[in-house]
Design an enzyme around this catalytic site. Structure first.
Site, PDB file in Angstrom:
ATOM      1  N   GLU A  72     -14.682 -20.921 -27.861  1.00 15.19           N
ATOM      2  CA  GLU A  72     -15.966 -21.649 -27.879  1.00 15.19           C
ATOM      3  C   GLU A  72     -17.021 -20.719 -27.283  1.00 15.19           C
ATOM      4  OE1 GLU A  72     -16.619 -24.449 -29.287  1.00 15.19           O
ATOM      5  OE2 GLU A  72     -14.878 -25.796 -29.208  1.00 15.19           O
ATOM      6  N   GLU A  79     -23.151 -24.558 -36.623  1.00 12.86           N
ATOM      7  CA  GLU A  79     -21.984 -23.867 -36.068  1.00 12.86           C
ATOM      8  C   GLU A  79     -21.207 -23.188 -37.189  1.00 12.86           C
ATOM      9  OE1 GLU A  79     -19.183 -26.433 -34.118  1.00 12.86           O
ATOM     10  OE2 GLU A  79     -17.774 -24.798 -33.721  1.00 12.86           O
TER      11      GLU A  79
END
Ligand SMILES: [Zn+2]
Length: 276
Positions: free
Chosen positions: A240, A106
């Protein structure tokens, strides 16, 4: 690498308003925007047809992009796990973030997307600041990430993340928005919500990634436990981008061309908000 002395962070954690500058006025006004050089006159003798510099849509706007996590966080657990005060609770200074099943992190994703966004937004005239300078360092803490946006008196700030749900059927993106907590963020809750909706709409349109099927309502999730939002005195959202553990979305996130699409969509969302 960019970690601040513990004393500085302690001050940020304990007296959050101390990290936000004066804490009044500057939030959405953008009055601190540096004057641009629109008046740059070219010598009249030069090519007569030369047009004056074209005004760009984001001239004078300050945008802070916060690429979630950092590439070396996992090697410094003590530093990262240290608890900081986010007004509604104590939380880890930062976390390692998630990764796709094939190991694309990520932190690498958020760093790459944020750099792409920076290029796009700067080309449109914005002044862009990032909360970290590389993807091989540690932190900064979530408190400092918020403080950077506050100090810059950002017209808009966005934390870029991607989720990591183990359920492979979980897919889609969502935007985390601040709630009133009887704190400094209260006065930008409304503006943050507008920012979040603009970014949500642009992202779905630009990437085709659907609303999350497991978090929030219509891809919006209002929370009071996110340090980077609770401590913000400028309009800010935490984005997100999707579920990195979902194979279909992971494949997209690992594709540089798709990341460019993501960056463009997020930049468009920011611009729509700033132009509204
Ligand atoms: Zn994250």
């Amino acid at each position: 690498m960019r970690a601040l002395p513990a004393s500085v962070l302690a001050v940020c954690g304990l007296i959050a308003s101390a990290c936000g500058g004066t804490g009044s006025g500057g939030a959405a006004a953008g009055q601190a925007a540096p004057a641009t050089t629109a008046a740059q006159a070219s010598p009249s003798s030069a090519t007569a047809k030369q047009a004056p510099p074209e005004a760009k849509p984001l001239d004078g706007k300050v945008i802070v992009i916060d690429p979630g996590h950092n590439g070396a966080n996992y090697r410094h657990p003590a530093e990262i796990n240290r608890k900081v005060n986010v007004l509604t609770k104590w939380k880890e200074c930062d976390t390692t973030g998630t990764a796709t099943n094939s190991g694309y992190s990520e932190a690498a994703f958020t760093w790459d997307v944020s750099k792409r966004m920076t290029k796009i937004l700067e080309s449109r005239g914005a002044t862009v600041k990032l909360t970290r300078t590389s993807n091989n360092g540690v932190g900064p803490c979530i408190t400092e990430r918020a403080a950077i946006g506050n100090k810059a008196k950002a017209d808009a700030a966005i934390s870029v993340h991607a989720d990591g749900s183990d359920n492979v059927n979980h897919r889609g993106f969502h935007v985390i928005l601040p709630k009133k907590i009887n704190g400094p963020v209260d006065k930008v809750v409304g503006a943050s919500s507008k920012l979040g909706i603009a970014v949500r709409d642009a992202y779905r349109k630009g990437t085709g990634i659907p609303y999350s099927n497991y978090i929030g309502k219509n891809a919006l999730d209002y929370r009071s436990d996110i340090g980077g939002l609770n401590l913000s005195t400028v309009p800010k959202v935490l984005f997100e981008s999707g579920n990195m553990r979902n194979p279909g979305e992971a494949a997209k996130f690992q594709d540089p061309k798709f990341r460019q699409k993501i960056a463009l969509a997020l930049a468009n969302g920011l611009q729509h908000y700033l132009e509204a």
